[in-house]
Design a protein around this motif. Structure first.
Motif, PDB file in Angstrom:
ATOM      1  N   GLY A 116      16.196  70.891  95.756  1.00  0.00           N
ATOM      2  CA  GLY A 116      15.398  70.081  96.670  1.00  0.00           C
ATOM      3  C   GLY A 116      16.198  69.105  97.512  1.00  0.00           C
ATOM      4  N   TRP A 117      17.512  68.989  97.232  1.00  0.00           N
ATOM      5  CA  TRP A 117      18.366  68.078  97.989  1.00  0.00           C
ATOM      6  C   TRP A 117      19.227  68.871  98.963  1.00  0.00           C
ATOM      7  CZ3 TRP A 117      16.722  63.376  97.304  1.00  0.00           C
ATOM      8  CH2 TRP A 117      16.223  62.977  96.067  1.00  0.00           C
ATOM      9  N   PRO A 118      19.717  68.225 100.031  1.00  0.00           N
ATOM     10  CA  PRO A 118      20.610  68.930 100.960  1.00  0.00           C
ATOM     11  C   PRO A 118      21.867  69.425 100.243  1.00  0.00           C
ATOM     12  CG  PRO A 118      19.842  66.856 101.915  1.00  0.00           C
ATOM     13  CD  PRO A 118      19.421  66.846 100.470  1.00  0.00           C
ATOM     14  N   SER A 119      22.459  70.460 100.779  1.00  0.00           N
ATOM     15  CA  SER A 119      23.687  71.003 100.211  1.00  0.00           C
ATOM     16  C   SER A 119      24.768  69.928 100.140  1.00  0.00           C
ATOM     17  CB  SER A 119      24.177  72.165 101.078  1.00  0.00           C
ATOM     18  OG  SER A 119      25.384  72.690 100.588  1.00  0.00           O
ATOM     19  N   ASP A 120      25.452  69.864  98.994  1.00  0.00           N
ATOM     20  CA  ASP A 120      26.550  68.913  98.757  1.00  0.00           C
ATOM     21  C   ASP A 120      26.086  67.458  98.639  1.00  0.00           C
ATOM     22  OD1 ASP A 120      28.458  70.988  98.823  1.00  0.00           O
ATOM     23  OD2 ASP A 120      28.597  70.849 101.011  1.00  0.00           O
ATOM     24  N   PHE A 121      24.785  67.218  98.544  1.00  0.00           N
ATOM     25  CA  PHE A 121      24.271  65.861  98.351  1.00  0.00           C
ATOM     26  C   PHE A 121      24.468  65.441  96.895  1.00  0.00           C
ATOM     27  CE2 PHE A 121      20.669  63.057  97.185  1.00  0.00           C
ATOM     28  CZ  PHE A 121      20.911  62.003  98.059  1.00  0.00           C
ATOM     29  N   ASN A 122      25.030  64.245  96.697  1.00  0.00           N
ATOM     30  CA  ASN A 122      25.271  63.735  95.349  1.00  0.00           C
ATOM     31  C   ASN A 122      24.633  62.369  95.115  1.00  0.00           C
ATOM     32  OD1 ASN A 122      26.989  65.858  94.210  1.00  0.00           O
ATOM     33  ND2 ASN A 122      28.461  65.227  95.794  1.00  0.00           N
ATOM     34  N   GLY A 123      23.866  61.888  96.078  1.00  0.00           N
ATOM     35  CA  GLY A 123      23.298  60.549  95.962  1.00  0.00           C
ATOM     36  C   GLY A 123      22.296  60.395  94.844  1.00  0.00           C
ATOM     37  N   ASN A 124      21.798  61.515  94.327  1.00  0.00           N
ATOM     38  CA  ASN A 124      20.851  61.452  93.211  1.00  0.00           C
ATOM     39  C   ASN A 124      21.541  61.412  91.854  1.00  0.00           C
ATOM     40  OD1 ASN A 124      21.709  64.197  93.600  1.00  0.00           O
ATOM     41  ND2 ASN A 124      20.051  64.857  92.247  1.00  0.00           N
ATOM     42  N   ILE A 125      22.863  61.480  91.839  1.00  0.00           N
ATOM     43  CA  ILE A 125      23.634  61.432  90.593  1.00  0.00           C
ATOM     44  C   ILE A 125      24.397  60.118  90.553  1.00  0.00           C
ATOM     45  CG2 ILE A 125      25.321  62.584  89.126  1.00  0.00           C
ATOM     46  CD1 ILE A 125      22.869  64.267  89.607  1.00  0.00           C
ATOM     47  N   GLN A 126      23.859  59.136  89.850  1.00  0.00           N
ATOM     48  CA  GLN A 126      24.486  57.824  89.744  1.00  0.00           C
ATOM     49  C   GLN A 126      24.963  57.638  88.298  1.00  0.00           C
ATOM     50  OE1 GLN A 126      25.036  55.801  92.356  1.00  0.00           O
ATOM     51  NE2 GLN A 126      24.041  57.275  93.720  1.00  0.00           N
ATOM     52  N   ILE A 127      26.259  57.849  88.089  1.00  0.00           N
ATOM     53  CA  ILE A 127      26.847  57.793  86.749  1.00  0.00           C
ATOM     54  C   ILE A 127      27.998  56.798  86.742  1.00  0.00           C
ATOM     55  CG2 ILE A 127      27.997  59.103  84.913  1.00  0.00           C
ATOM     56  CD1 ILE A 127      26.702  61.630  86.003  1.00  0.00           C
ATOM     57  N   GLY A 128      27.983  55.872  85.789  1.00  0.00           N
ATOM     58  CA  GLY A 128      29.089  54.934  85.635  1.00  0.00           C
ATOM     59  C   GLY A 128      28.635  53.490  85.683  1.00  0.00           C
ATOM     60  N   ARG A 129      29.607  52.595  85.660  1.00  0.00           N
ATOM     61  CA  ARG A 129      29.301  51.167  85.762  1.00  0.00           C
ATOM     62  C   ARG A 129      30.366  50.428  86.537  1.00  0.00           C
ATOM     63  NH1 ARG A 129      28.839  48.903  79.787  1.00  0.00           N
ATOM     64  NH2 ARG A 129      27.309  50.590  79.678  1.00  0.00           N
ATOM     65  N   HIS A 130      31.092  51.167  87.388  1.00  0.00           N
ATOM     66  CA  HIS A 130      32.056  50.539  88.277  1.00  0.00           C
ATOM     67  C   HIS A 130      31.431  50.419  89.660  1.00  0.00           C
ATOM     68  CE1 HIS A 130      34.677  51.482  84.931  1.00  0.00           C
ATOM     69  NE2 HIS A 130      35.616  50.732  85.486  1.00  0.00           N
ATOM     70  N   PRO A 131      31.791  49.353  90.431  1.00  0.00           N
ATOM     71  CA  PRO A 131      31.151  49.086  91.721  1.00  0.00           C
ATOM     72  C   PRO A 131      31.064  50.344  92.592  1.00  0.00           C
ATOM     73  CG  PRO A 131      32.675  47.339  91.159  1.00  0.00           C
ATOM     74  CD  PRO A 131      32.856  48.407  90.130  1.00  0.00           C
ATOM     75  N   PRO A 132      29.900  50.562  93.219  1.00  0.00           N
ATOM     76  CA  PRO A 132      28.756  49.638  93.327  1.00  0.00           C
ATOM     77  C   PRO A 132      27.818  49.657  92.115  1.00  0.00           C
ATOM     78  CG  PRO A 132      28.271  51.633  94.523  1.00  0.00           C
ATOM     79  CD  PRO A 132      29.694  51.772  94.037  1.00  0.00           C
ATOM     80  N   LEU A 133      28.132  50.439  91.082  1.00  0.00           N
ATOM     81  CA  LEU A 133      27.306  50.479  89.881  1.00  0.00           C
ATOM     82  C   LEU A 133      27.737  49.401  88.898  1.00  0.00           C
ATOM     83  CD1 LEU A 133      27.071  54.348  89.339  1.00  0.00           C
ATOM     84  CD2 LEU A 133      25.498  52.838  90.584  1.00  0.00           C
ATOM     85  N   SER A 134      26.880  49.159  87.894  1.00  0.00           N
ATOM     86  CA  SER A 134      27.189  48.181  86.855  1.00  0.00           C
ATOM     87  C   SER A 134      26.479  48.615  85.581  1.00  0.00           C
ATOM     88  CB  SER A 134      26.702  46.785  87.273  1.00  0.00           C
ATOM     89  OG  SER A 134      25.277  46.725  87.245  1.00  0.00           O
ATOM     90  N   ALA A 135      26.561  47.802  84.548  1.00  0.00           N
ATOM     91  CA  ALA A 135      25.859  48.117  83.303  1.00  0.00           C
ATOM     92  C   ALA A 135      24.360  47.921  83.442  1.00  0.00           C
ATOM     93  CB  ALA A 135      26.394  47.250  82.166  1.00  0.00           C
ATOM     94  N   ASN A 136      23.934  47.207  84.474  1.00  0.00           N
ATOM     95  CA  ASN A 136      22.520  46.909  84.685  1.00  0.00           C
ATOM     96  C   ASN A 136      21.924  47.920  85.670  1.00  0.00           C
ATOM     97  OD1 ASN A 136      20.031  45.772  85.665  1.00  0.00           O
ATOM     98  ND2 ASN A 136      20.670  43.803  84.808  1.00  0.00           N
ATOM     99  N   LYS A 137      21.161  48.853  85.163  1.00  0.00           N
ATOM    100  CA  LYS A 137      20.615  49.915  86.012  1.00  0.00           C
ATOM    101  C   LYS A 137      19.596  49.384  87.020  1.00  0.00           C
ATOM    102  CE  LYS A 137      21.391  53.447  82.522  1.00  0.00           C
ATOM    103  NZ  LYS A 137      20.816  54.528  81.693  1.00  0.00           N
ATOM    104  N   GLY A 138      18.866  48.347  86.621  1.00  0.00           N
ATOM    105  CA  GLY A 138      17.889  47.771  87.535  1.00  0.00           C
ATOM    106  C   GLY A 138      18.532  47.109  88.735  1.00  0.00           C
ATOM    107  N   ARG A 139      19.736  46.598  88.574  1.00  0.00           N
ATOM    108  CA  ARG A 139      20.433  45.912  89.661  1.00  0.00           C
ATOM    109  C   ARG A 139      21.343  46.836  90.454  1.00  0.00           C
ATOM    110  NH1 ARG A 139      20.458  40.409  89.955  1.00  0.00           N
ATOM    111  NH2 ARG A 139      19.602  39.212  88.216  1.00  0.00           N
ATOM    112  N   SER A 140      21.690  47.994  89.911  1.00  0.00           N
ATOM    113  CA  SER A 140      22.666  48.830  90.623  1.00  0.00           C
ATOM    114  C   SER A 140      22.235  50.285  90.782  1.00  0.00           C
ATOM    115  CB  SER A 140      24.030  48.754  89.922  1.00  0.00           C
ATOM    116  OG  SER A 140      23.942  49.220  88.578  1.00  0.00           O
ATOM    117  N   HIS A 141      21.993  50.991  89.686  1.00  0.00           N
ATOM    118  CA  HIS A 141      21.691  52.412  89.795  1.00  0.00           C
ATOM    119  C   HIS A 141      20.443  52.672  90.630  1.00  0.00           C
ATOM    120  CE1 HIS A 141      24.436  52.222  86.428  1.00  0.00           C
ATOM    121  NE2 HIS A 141      24.575  53.539  86.447  1.00  0.00           N
ATOM    122  N   PHE A 142      19.384  51.901  90.384  1.00  0.00           N
ATOM    123  CA  PHE A 142      18.138  52.160  91.098  1.00  0.00           C
ATOM    124  C   PHE A 142      18.185  51.745  92.563  1.00  0.00           C
ATOM    125  CE2 PHE A 142      16.599  53.602  87.174  1.00  0.00           C
ATOM    126  CZ  PHE A 142      15.483  54.385  87.457  1.00  0.00           C
TER     127      PHE A 142
END
Length: 207
Positions: A116-142
């Protein structure tokens, strides 16, 4: 079967869809680490070896992903991952595992998440906790998921084991509108059904 589905279903990975936790593993798996066996109506990669450890999907998680893979839900419902893997190495193990585990013979976990996503799209896969991600999913992953997918919070459902941190409460607080479901023993089919029913109920009550 519910009639109102979310636009985006977001899954935690460790101890929600699979076991064990990625931070406990040492080796990034490759094709030689596939463990094959009976899968659905055929034969496929049912587990992945990382050193002396083996990664497997929980039975309920596999059943849910198989239903999604087989088109038992409307194509407007797409899926995503939100995992706060502790280190870049753990993130790499998770991504490699998604590329190897099969949901039905010949279709990998990564390919199911890509539907359902465009070819080569990876924006729906958020894995990790390094910037821009963090341990807080509500503040970063979502926020990242909303930015990359364009799906508003009130059209999302989130599954997380919440055994280490209460990610469901964090997401509810920082991302109002997300319907959340705890999966303390790995995703169970009845938890999947309960979350979809709760989402539908919220939508009906607000209409």
């Amino acid at each position: 079967m519910v009639s109102i589905l979310p636009e985006l279903v977001v899954f935690d990975l460790d101890m929600c869809l699979w076991s064990p936790e990625m931070w406990t593993l040492r080796e990034i798996p490759g094709s030689a680490n596939r463990i094959c066996g009976p899968l659905d109506s055929g034969h496929g990669c049912v587990a992945v070896r990382s050193g002396n450890d083996v990664v497997r999907l929980f039975p309920g998680a596999l059943a849910v992903l198989q239903d999604i893979c087989k088109g038992r839900y409307d194509a407007s419902m797409r899926i995503a991952a939100a995992s706060s893997a502790d280190t870049p190495h753990a993130s790499a193990i998770a991504r490699a595992t998604m590329d190897l585990l099969e949901i039905v013979p010949g279709v990998t976990m990564r390919q199911v998440f890509a539907r359902g996503w465009p070819s080569d799209f990876n924006g729906n896969i958020q894995i990790g906790r390094h910037p821009p991600l963090s341990a807080n999913k509500g503040r970063s992953h979502f926020p990242q998921l909303r930015q990359h997918t364009g799906v508003p919070y009130d059209k999302m459902v989130f599954f997380d084991d919440c055994n280490w941190d209460d990610n469901c409460t964090s997401v509810e607080h920082h991302c109002p509108g997300v319907t959340t479901q705890r999966t303390p023993n790995g995703l169970q089919v009845h938890e999947w059904q309960a979350a979809l029913a709760a989402y539908e109920a919220r939508k009906r009550s607000s209409s």
